[in-house]
Design a protein around this motif. Structure first.
Motif, PDB file in Angstrom:
ATOM      1  N   LEU A 173       0.825  -1.213   0.000  1.00 35.31           N
ATOM      2  CA  LEU A 173       0.000   0.000   0.000  1.00 35.31           C
ATOM      3  C   LEU A 173       0.855   1.257   0.000  1.00 35.31           C
ATOM      4  O   LEU A 173       0.369   2.343  -0.329  1.00 35.31           O
ATOM      5  CB  LEU A 173      -0.915   0.007   1.226  1.00 35.31           C
ATOM      6  N   ARG A 174       2.134   1.112   0.409  1.00 34.29           N
ATOM      7  CA  ARG A 174       3.105   2.190   0.349  1.00 34.29           C
ATOM      8  C   ARG A 174       4.432   1.603  -0.126  1.00 34.29           C
ATOM      9  O   ARG A 174       4.642   0.382  -0.027  1.00 34.29           O
ATOM     10  CB  ARG A 174       3.320   2.835   1.735  1.00 34.29           C
ATOM     11  N   LEU A 175       5.313   2.469  -0.611  1.00 29.41           N
ATOM     12  CA  LEU A 175       6.621   2.033  -1.083  1.00 29.41           C
ATOM     13  C   LEU A 175       7.699   2.653  -0.212  1.00 29.41           C
ATOM     14  O   LEU A 175       7.790   3.878  -0.092  1.00 29.41           O
ATOM     15  CB  LEU A 175       6.832   2.446  -2.540  1.00 29.41           C
ATOM     16  N   GLY A 176       8.516   1.807   0.415  1.00 33.92           N
ATOM     17  CA  GLY A 176       9.631   2.288   1.212  1.00 33.92           C
ATOM     18  C   GLY A 176      10.715   2.848   0.318  1.00 33.92           C
ATOM     19  O   GLY A 176      11.381   2.105  -0.399  1.00 33.92           O
ATOM     20  N   HIS A 177      10.862   4.152   0.314  1.00 35.27           N
ATOM     21  CA  HIS A 177      11.779   4.927  -0.536  1.00 35.27           C
ATOM     22  C   HIS A 177      11.130   5.166  -1.903  1.00 35.27           C
ATOM     23  O   HIS A 177      10.598   6.216  -2.146  1.00 35.27           O
ATOM     24  CB  HIS A 177      13.154   4.269  -0.647  1.00 35.27           C
ATOM     25  N   GLY A 178      11.223   4.204  -2.822  1.00 33.75           N
ATOM     26  CA  GLY A 178      10.528   4.333  -4.104  1.00 33.75           C
ATOM     27  C   GLY A 178      11.114   5.345  -5.055  1.00 33.75           C
ATOM     28  O   GLY A 178      10.525   5.634  -6.107  1.00 33.75           O
ATOM     29  N   ILE A 179      12.293   5.900  -4.744  1.00 28.95           N
ATOM     30  CA  ILE A 179      12.790   7.023  -5.543  1.00 28.95           C
ATOM     31  C   ILE A 179      13.222   6.618  -6.946  1.00 28.95           C
ATOM     32  O   ILE A 179      13.234   7.450  -7.862  1.00 28.95           O
ATOM     33  CB  ILE A 179      13.951   7.745  -4.829  1.00 28.95           C
ATOM     34  N   ARG A 180      13.541   5.337  -7.150  1.00 29.93           N
ATOM     35  CA  ARG A 180      13.955   4.931  -8.493  1.00 29.93           C
ATOM     36  C   ARG A 180      12.764   4.759  -9.434  1.00 29.93           C
ATOM     37  O   ARG A 180      12.918   4.343 -10.571  1.00 29.93           O
ATOM     38  CB  ARG A 180      14.817   3.670  -8.412  1.00 29.93           C
ATOM     39  N   LEU A 181      11.591   5.132  -8.950  1.00 24.97           N
ATOM     40  CA  LEU A 181      10.430   5.208  -9.821  1.00 24.97           C
ATOM     41  C   LEU A 181      10.676   6.167 -10.973  1.00 24.97           C
ATOM     42  O   LEU A 181      10.106   6.015 -12.060  1.00 24.97           O
ATOM     43  CB  LEU A 181       9.211   5.651  -9.006  1.00 24.97           C
ATOM     44  N   LEU A 182      11.539   7.150 -10.746  1.00 28.73           N
ATOM     45  CA  LEU A 182      11.843   8.118 -11.805  1.00 28.73           C
ATOM     46  C   LEU A 182      12.491   7.462 -13.024  1.00 28.73           C
ATOM     47  O   LEU A 182      12.490   8.040 -14.117  1.00 28.73           O
ATOM     48  CB  LEU A 182      12.763   9.213 -11.276  1.00 28.73           C
ATOM     49  N   GLU A 183      13.026   6.251 -12.851  1.00 25.72           N
ATOM     50  CA  GLU A 183      13.586   5.539 -13.999  1.00 25.72           C
ATOM     51  C   GLU A 183      12.502   5.184 -15.017  1.00 25.72           C
ATOM     52  O   GLU A 183      12.807   4.896 -16.178  1.00 25.72           O
ATOM     53  CB  GLU A 183      14.300   4.275 -13.533  1.00 25.72           C
ATOM     54  N   ASP A 184      11.252   5.210 -14.568  1.00 25.13           N
ATOM     55  CA  ASP A 184      10.139   4.899 -15.461  1.00 25.13           C
ATOM     56  C   ASP A 184       9.411   6.165 -15.910  1.00 25.13           C
ATOM     57  O   ASP A 184       8.255   6.113 -16.319  1.00 25.13           O
ATOM     58  CB  ASP A 184       9.153   3.938 -14.762  1.00 25.13           C
ATOM     59  N   VAL A 185      10.078   7.297 -15.797  1.00 23.78           N
ATOM     60  CA  VAL A 185       9.513   8.570 -16.244  1.00 23.78           C
ATOM     61  C   VAL A 185      10.469   9.191 -17.257  1.00 23.78           C
ATOM     62  O   VAL A 185      11.659   9.372 -16.971  1.00 23.78           O
ATOM     63  CB  VAL A 185       9.294   9.549 -15.073  1.00 23.78           C
ATOM     64  N   GLU A 186       9.965   9.509 -18.423  1.00 19.00           N
ATOM     65  CA  GLU A 186      10.767  10.197 -19.434  1.00 19.00           C
ATOM     66  C   GLU A 186      10.690  11.690 -19.158  1.00 19.00           C
ATOM     67  O   GLU A 186       9.646  12.325 -19.360  1.00 19.00           O
ATOM     68  CB  GLU A 186      10.241   9.885 -20.836  1.00 19.00           C
ATOM     69  N   LEU A 187      11.798  12.239 -18.662  1.00 20.03           N
ATOM     70  CA  LEU A 187      11.831  13.648 -18.300  1.00 20.03           C
ATOM     71  C   LEU A 187      12.329  14.481 -19.484  1.00 20.03           C
ATOM     72  O   LEU A 187      13.355  14.153 -20.088  1.00 20.03           O
ATOM     73  CB  LEU A 187      12.752  13.865 -17.096  1.00 20.03           C
ATOM     74  N   PRO A 188      11.629  15.556 -19.812  1.00 20.66           N
ATOM     75  CA  PRO A 188      12.029  16.372 -20.970  1.00 20.66           C
ATOM     76  C   PRO A 188      13.265  17.202 -20.662  1.00 20.66           C
ATOM     77  O   PRO A 188      13.458  17.655 -19.528  1.00 20.66           O
ATOM     78  CB  PRO A 188      10.817  17.276 -21.189  1.00 20.66           C
ATOM     79  N   GLU A 189      14.102  17.383 -21.643  1.00 21.31           N
ATOM     80  CA  GLU A 189      15.243  18.278 -21.506  1.00 21.31           C
ATOM     81  C   GLU A 189      14.848  19.674 -21.995  1.00 21.31           C
ATOM     82  O   GLU A 189      14.266  19.810 -23.066  1.00 21.31           O
ATOM     83  CB  GLU A 189      16.432  17.771 -22.326  1.00 21.31           C
ATOM     84  N   HIS A 190      15.153  20.657 -21.169  1.00 23.55           N
ATOM     85  CA  HIS A 190      14.902  22.056 -21.534  1.00 23.55           C
ATOM     86  C   HIS A 190      13.417  22.335 -21.764  1.00 23.55           C
ATOM     87  O   HIS A 190      13.052  23.241 -22.511  1.00 23.55           O
ATOM     88  CB  HIS A 190      15.700  22.456 -22.786  1.00 23.55           C
ATOM     89  N   GLU A 191      12.532  21.544 -21.120  1.00 22.43           N
ATOM     90  CA  GLU A 191      11.091  21.761 -21.212  1.00 22.43           C
ATOM     91  C   GLU A 191      10.482  21.620 -19.823  1.00 22.43           C
ATOM     92  O   GLU A 191      11.077  21.020 -18.930  1.00 22.43           O
ATOM     93  CB  GLU A 191      10.441  20.748 -22.167  1.00 22.43           C
ATOM     94  N   PRO A 192       9.278  22.150 -19.617  1.00 23.74           N
ATOM     95  CA  PRO A 192       8.629  22.035 -18.308  1.00 23.74           C
ATOM     96  C   PRO A 192       8.343  20.579 -17.950  1.00 23.74           C
ATOM     97  O   PRO A 192       8.197  19.708 -18.823  1.00 23.74           O
ATOM     98  CB  PRO A 192       7.323  22.827 -18.478  1.00 23.74           C
ATOM     99  N   LEU A 193       8.231  20.316 -16.640  1.00 28.76           N
ATOM    100  CA  LEU A 193       7.910  18.965 -16.182  1.00 28.76           C
ATOM    101  C   LEU A 193       6.533  18.510 -16.659  1.00 28.76           C
ATOM    102  O   LEU A 193       6.248  17.317 -16.674  1.00 28.76           O
ATOM    103  CB  LEU A 193       7.971  18.903 -14.648  1.00 28.76           C
TER     104      LEU A 193
END
Length: 371
Positions: free
Chosen positions: A233-253
């Protein structure tokens, strides 16, 4: 990494941050001993510590944990668990933890520990739980006498590299009306997936018992997905979830593109139990300014702020808040939002959480805004 004094600015001074009502969902009992207590207990137990001066010992723990490796970080716990093998020691450590959290402004805390790590002198699993719970009760009562109201729930951990999870799951269920509010698996994440403890998770699911799982700290998206599959029901830490997010370069989130896993966690607002200082020590982030918690927050994920191990990271909830304010530009609104996410996602019963929010958290933040 040192326990420096941080000056977050005129609106959020250290004293103001210390006074804020706080919620901690991810704090290990065996990672939060007072150095002086550890020295005394080690002497009683005949255990040799790397340092016998409390200040030097505190520094040793932080230095030893600053390796960038979760496995090396976990090695420091050999010293804390070694002195937590009697009812008296367990009770004292648990009492100290509650007193320290309450003094730091924590109004709701979930304390987690692994009963299987405290059996070296013949205690049973139930005796371990009883001793710790008595210590929590002692701490709550003493904090109350000092004018601090704190509610504490217990999470029982099974060690993911061992094979005791079914027994710990049954132990949690047997104590669900005696202070235990949830179950977790802890220890080395990489190579020890949640699925290897499926029997325990199925037992807990059948009894509608809350589960959180360490995931996305030392392993990536696959570990997070595995935790969700066993019912976390919760994730302990979970910060590497960002590996599954394509973040834009030089663009808004707003142009970010979550993958299916990240979108699932985002859509369902599955809370992330993030511990910024601890993540720096285990290699999950290079700095507080660049820590994933702020990006995850800005993307709309349900982030919470936690200490993980107060001794090992020389930290507190006030220090974690101060770091985020000073180095990642968090505001009072950000701190309140993360606190409310944590409060509403505690494993205590809903009426308990409603009372804490209505009587402690919201008034506390209103008082700060009123000056």
């Amino acid at each position: 990494m040192t326990d420096d004094v941080f000056e977050p600015g005129p609106d959020l001074t250290p004293a103001t941050i210390r006074a804020l009502p706080k919620v901690v969902l991810h704090d290990h009992l065996d990672g939060g001993l007072r150095p002086a207590t550890l020295v005394e207990l080690a002497e009683d137990a005949g255990h040799t510590l790397p340092e016998t001066d409390p200040d030097a010992l505190a520094t040793w723990f932080v230095t030893a944990a600053d390796s960038g490796s979760l496995e090396r970080y976990l090695e420091t716990f050999a010293h804390t668990t070694a002195v937590m093998q009697t009812p008296e020691a367990l009770r004292r450590v648990a009492r100290d933890a509650v007193m320290d959290l309450a003094a730091d402004g924590v109004v709701y805390a979930e304390q987690r520990f692994a009963p299987e790590q405290h059996l070296e002198q013949g205690l049973t699993l139930q005796q371990v739980v009883d001793a710790v719970q008595q210590g929590f009760d002692d701490g709550v009562a003493e904090a109350e006498s000092n004018g601090c109201t704190i509610t504490v729930g217990t999470l029982l951990c099974a060690m993911r590299q061992a094979d005791n999870a079914p027994a710990i799951a049954r132990l949690a269920l047997e104590n669900r009306d005696r202070g235990v509010v949830g179950f977790d698996i802890a220890g080395p994440e990489l190579g020890f997936p949640a699925a290897r403890h499926r029997e325990a998770f199925e037992l807990l699911r059948a009894e509608s018992f809350p589960v959180t799982v360490h995931a996305g700290e030392a392993d990536g998206a696959e570990s997070i997905w595995g935790a969700l599959q066993v019912g976390a029901l919760r994730l302990g830490h979970g910060i590497r979830l960002l590996e599954d997010v394509e973040l834009p370069e030089h663009e808004p989130l707003s142009h970010a593109r979550p993958g299916r896993l990240a979108q699932w966690v985002l859509d369902r607002q599955i809370p992330l139990e993030v511990a910024p200082s601890s993540n720096l020590q285990t290699g999950g982030a290079a700095s507080i300014a660049a820590h994933p918690i702020t990006t995850l927050r800005d993307l709309g994920f349900a982030v919470t702020v936690n200490t993980d191990n107060r001794l090992v990271s020389a930290t507190s909830m006030s220090r974690e808040f101060s770091l985020l304010v000073a180095e990642a530009d968090w505001t009072l609104d950000d701190l309140e939002a993360a606190t409310l996410v944590a409060a509403w996602n505690g494993f205590a019963h809903r009426d308990v959480l409603e009372r804490i929010v209505a009587e402690q958290i919201l008034p506390g933040y209103e008082a700060v805004r009123a000056g």
